[in-house]
Design an enzyme around this catalytic site. Sequence first.
Site, mmCIF file in Angstrom:
data_model
loop_
_atom_site.group_PDB
_atom_site.id
_atom_site.type_symbol
_atom_site.label_atom_id
_atom_site.label_comp_id
_atom_site.label_asym_id
_atom_site.label_seq_id
_atom_site.Cartn_x
_atom_site.Cartn_y
_atom_site.Cartn_z
ATOM 1 N N CYS A 1 0.838 -1.192 0.000
ATOM 2 C CA CYS A 1 0.000 0.000 0.000
ATOM 3 C C CYS A 1 0.881 1.253 0.000
ATOM 4 O O CYS A 1 1.642 1.459 -0.940
ATOM 5 C CB CYS A 1 -0.992 -0.044 1.166
ATOM 6 S SG CYS A 1 -2.379 1.097 0.969
ATOM 7 N N HIS B 1 -3.935 -4.431 -0.312
ATOM 8 C CA HIS B 1 -3.582 -5.101 0.941
ATOM 9 C C HIS B 1 -3.685 -6.611 0.742
ATOM 10 O O HIS B 1 -4.799 -7.154 0.781
ATOM 11 C CB HIS B 1 -4.534 -4.667 2.055
ATOM 12 C CG HIS B 1 -4.390 -3.233 2.455
ATOM 13 N ND1 HIS B 1 -3.533 -2.829 3.446
ATOM 14 C CD2 HIS B 1 -4.986 -2.115 1.985
ATOM 15 C CE1 HIS B 1 -3.617 -1.516 3.584
ATOM 16 N NE2 HIS B 1 -4.484 -1.058 2.708
ATOM 17 N N GLU C 1 -3.038 -8.980 2.723
ATOM 18 C CA GLU C 1 -3.542 -9.643 3.924
ATOM 19 C C GLU C 1 -5.045 -9.480 4.092
ATOM 20 O O GLU C 1 -5.663 -10.150 4.927
ATOM 21 C CB GLU C 1 -2.810 -9.121 5.166
ATOM 22 C CG GLU C 1 -3.225 -7.755 5.671
ATOM 23 C CD GLU C 1 -2.635 -6.581 4.903
ATOM 24 O OE1 GLU C 1 -2.822 -5.436 5.354
ATOM 25 O OE2 GLU C 1 -1.991 -6.801 3.853
#
Length: 206
Positions: A79, A180, A182
């Site tokens: 990011c 992102h 995750e």
Amino acid sequence: MIAIIDYGMGNLHSVSKAVERLGYEAFVTADAQEIMEADGAILPGVGAFGDAMQNLQNTGLDEVTRYYAASGKPLLGICLGMQLLFSESEEYGTHKGLNLLPGKVIRFQGDFKVPHMGWNKLGFHQKSPLFVGLDQGHVYFVHSYHAKPERASDLLATTDYNGQVTAIVGSGNVYGMQFHPEKSGDLGMSLLCNFLALTGAREAVR
């Protein structure tokens, strides 16, 4: 071991937990020696580019990150962390970045919703070890600025948001993901897993 670089502006906990879920040991650190000894390093980030660079400079972690990249060991920016890899950003003025990848970070321009927020499909542009065994799919973005790499070879994947938007970059051992991983379901975690495999770190015993 995977170092999560702590300069005070990252989504440290979520990234660290994602690495651990994939079976690798992760530690959050601002210590230069610990970072340099790690098998791989991740530079996360949430917030404004200028503030992030100021924090990196104040702590000396800007030079540590450059030295780490020069060591040849895998480095991943996530990011804002990806944006920091570039030469400069126009977010709230002009700010110099880490200059590990030539290019500029610019604001979205046009009559459409900003920030770009939500699930968008990736389009792979060239072969990369990050993509081994993976099909193009959707990942989760939240950003108002996007990177424009100078070298076409650094652009690994894009997404379509009122035109092509840089999603994944890479040059040598330096990689970046605008989204992102995750928070991006199976595909995001698989991309992160492929990066971790590049580090040569041994998976932790479960």
